[in-house]
Design an enzyme around this catalytic site. Structure first.
Site, PDB file in Angstrom:
ATOM      1  N   LEU A 178       8.819  -1.800   2.066  1.00 52.67           N
ATOM      2  CA  LEU A 178       8.645  -2.065   0.650  1.00 52.67           C
ATOM      3  C   LEU A 178       7.505  -1.188   0.134  1.00 52.67           C
ATOM      4  O   LEU A 178       6.755  -0.606   0.917  1.00 52.67           O
ATOM      5  CB  LEU A 178       8.325  -3.539   0.413  1.00 52.67           C
ATOM      6  CG  LEU A 178       9.406  -4.528   0.872  1.00 52.67           C
ATOM      7  CD1 LEU A 178       8.877  -5.955   0.779  1.00 52.67           C
ATOM      8  CD2 LEU A 178      10.676  -4.363   0.046  1.00 52.67           C
ATOM      9  N   SER A 179       7.359  -1.113  -1.190  1.00 54.71           N
ATOM     10  CA  SER A 179       6.293  -0.275  -1.733  1.00 54.71           C
ATOM     11  C   SER A 179       4.953  -0.634  -1.107  1.00 54.71           C
ATOM     12  O   SER A 179       4.180   0.250  -0.726  1.00 54.71           O
ATOM     13  CB  SER A 179       6.210  -0.434  -3.252  1.00 54.71           C
ATOM     14  OG  SER A 179       7.384   0.038  -3.876  1.00 54.71           O
ATOM     15  N   GLU A 180       4.649  -1.920  -1.008  1.00 61.07           N
ATOM     16  CA  GLU A 180       3.422  -2.358  -0.349  1.00 61.07           C
ATOM     17  C   GLU A 180       3.646  -3.654   0.419  1.00 61.07           C
ATOM     18  O   GLU A 180       4.460  -4.494   0.007  1.00 61.07           O
ATOM     19  CB  GLU A 180       2.281  -2.592  -1.353  1.00 61.07           C
ATOM     20  CG  GLU A 180       1.380  -1.391  -1.572  1.00 61.07           C
ATOM     21  CD  GLU A 180       1.924  -0.440  -2.618  1.00 61.07           C
ATOM     22  OE1 GLU A 180       1.391   0.691  -2.717  1.00 61.07           O
ATOM     23  OE2 GLU A 180       2.863  -0.824  -3.326  1.00 61.07           O
ATOM     24  N   THR A 181       2.900  -3.771   1.511  1.00 61.96           N
ATOM     25  CA  THR A 181       2.713  -5.045   2.202  1.00 61.96           C
ATOM     26  C   THR A 181       1.246  -5.413   2.071  1.00 61.96           C
ATOM     27  O   THR A 181       0.368  -4.584   2.340  1.00 61.96           O
ATOM     28  CB  THR A 181       3.107  -4.953   3.682  1.00 61.96           C
ATOM     29  OG1 THR A 181       4.512  -4.701   3.786  1.00 61.96           O
ATOM     30  CG2 THR A 181       2.780  -6.246   4.411  1.00 61.96           C
ATOM     31  N   HIS A 213       0.766  -4.872  -8.053  1.00 61.28           N
ATOM     32  CA  HIS A 213       1.864  -5.827  -7.892  1.00 61.28           C
ATOM     33  C   HIS A 213       1.707  -6.639  -6.611  1.00 61.28           C
ATOM     34  O   HIS A 213       2.052  -7.828  -6.577  1.00 61.28           O
ATOM     35  CB  HIS A 213       3.214  -5.102  -7.939  1.00 61.28           C
ATOM     36  CG  HIS A 213       3.681  -4.533  -6.648  1.00 61.28           C
ATOM     37  ND1 HIS A 213       3.236  -3.329  -6.155  1.00 61.28           N
ATOM     38  CD2 HIS A 213       4.552  -5.016  -5.715  1.00 61.28           C
ATOM     39  CE1 HIS A 213       3.827  -3.089  -4.999  1.00 61.28           C
ATOM     40  NE2 HIS A 213       4.630  -4.093  -4.712  1.00 61.28           N
TER      41      HIS A 213
END
Length: 275
Positions: A46-49, A76
Site C-alpha cells: 500500500l502507499s504507506e504502512t 493519510h
C-alpha cells in the site's frame, strides 16, 4: 511459536470503502527491526504502512513506510492510525504523535478527524526539471517547489485528464539538497462549486505511481492556494481514481486537514521465529 501482530487496513480521507487512500496500521508495544518493518510494508504493498508504539499518556511514536522506504511525513496513514486508536482500541480525546516531522496532533471535530501538521509553503521555481512537461503529458502554466514540484494548470479538467509517464517522473531530478526522490503535484482551481482546489500526486520514485489522497501534499498546496485565493479555509479534492476530500485551514505556520476514515479489514500478521 510465531509472533502474532494485529493489522488493520483503513481507507483514509474516505466516507465509504474503496475510496480515499488505503493504509495498513500495525500497533506495536516495542519497535521491530527497521528492515522487518520495511519488508512488511513491501508485503502490504500500500502507499504507506504505519507502525506505532506507546509514548506516554495520549501520545504515540509513529513511523510510516512505503513499499520502498521510510518517509518523514504522511497524512493519510496518520488519519488511519487515529481511526484505529479511536475506533478499534478505545482511545478517547485528542491524540499526539511523535514523528520524524515533530509532534503532530489529531483531534475529533464533528464526524471528522482533524490533523495538525506543519506548513511547507512553496516558492516559485527558478529552474524547472528537464522533461517535466513531457513526463506529465501537459505543459503547466507555473512550476513551484516546496518538498515536491507543484505544477499549476488553468483548468481542473486538465489535471483530471493527465496520463503521466511514471517512468519519466521517476527520473526527474530534485533540486533539494540530498533529495533524489522527486515527486510531482499537479493542481488547478476547483470547477464544481464545491471544491476550491483540485490536485493529483505522482511519486513513482518512492514506489507510488499515483498516491490516491495525500496529506503531505496539502501542507504544500494549502499555503499556495490560501495566498492565491485570499482565503485561509479551503475544501480540497484529490482527483485520483479513488478520490478524496480534505477540509483544510491554514493557521499561522500550521495546516489543519479534516477527513473521515473507514475500516476495511482487521487481521493478524504471523512473524516466524526464523525472521
Amino acid at each position: 511459536m510465531p509472533q502474532k501482530l494485529a493489522v488493520y487496513q483503513v481507507d483514509a480521507f474516505a466516507d465509504r470503502p474503496f475510496a480515499g487512500n488505503p493504509a495498513a496500521v500495525v500497533p506495536l508495544q516495542e519497535w521491530l527491526p527497521d528492515a522487518l518493518m520495511q519488508a512488511m510494508a513491501a508485503e502490504h504493498n500500500l502507499s504507506e504502512t504505519a507502525f506505532f508504539v506507546p509514548d506516554g499518556p495520549g501520545r504515540w511514536h509513529l513511523r510510516w513506510f512505503t513499499p520502498r522506504l521510510e518517509v518523514p511525513l504522511c497524512g493519510h496513514a496518520t488519519l488511519a492510525t487515529a481511526a484505529v486508536l479511536a475506533g478499534e482500541l478505545g482511545v478517547q480525546g485528542d491524540m499526539e504523535f511523535r514523528t520524524a516531522s515533530g509532534l503532530l496532533g489529531v483531534s475529533r471535530e464533528g464526524g471528522r478527524f482533524v490533523l495538525d501538521f506543519p506548513a511547507n509553503p512553496p516558492r516559485r521555481a527558478t529552474r524547472v526539471p528537464p522533461g517535466l512537461a513531457a513526463a506529465l503529458g501537459a505543459v503547466p502554466r507555473e512550476v513551484w517547489k516546496a518538498r515536491d514540484w507543484i505544477c499549476l494548470f488553468d483548468k481542473a479538467e486538465t489535471v483530471r485528464a493527465l496520463q503521466p509517464d511514471h517512468g519519466r517522473i521517476a527520473t526527474l531530478p530534485d533540486e533539494a539538497v540530498g533529495g533524489a526522490a522527486a515527486r510531482v503535484i499537479a493542481t488547478a482551481p476547483g470547477d464544481d462549486g464545491v471544491h476550491d482546489v483540485v490536485s493529483r500526486y505522482f511519486a513513482a520514485r518512492v514506489g507510488i505511481d499515483e498516491d490516491p489522497v495525500t496529506g503531505a501534499a496539502h501542507v504544500q498546496l494549502v499555503p499556495f492556494w490560501a495566498d492565491r485565493l485570499g482565503r485561509e479555509s479551503l475544501v480540497c479534492r484529490q482527483a485520483s481514481a479513488r478520490g478524496g476530500t480534505l477540509w483544510c485551514e491554514r493557521r499561522g505556520d500550521r495546516i489543519r486537514m479534516g477527513g473521515t476514515a473507514v475500516l476495511y479489514a482487521r487481521g493478524e500478521i504471523f512473524l516466524s521465529d526464523t525472521i
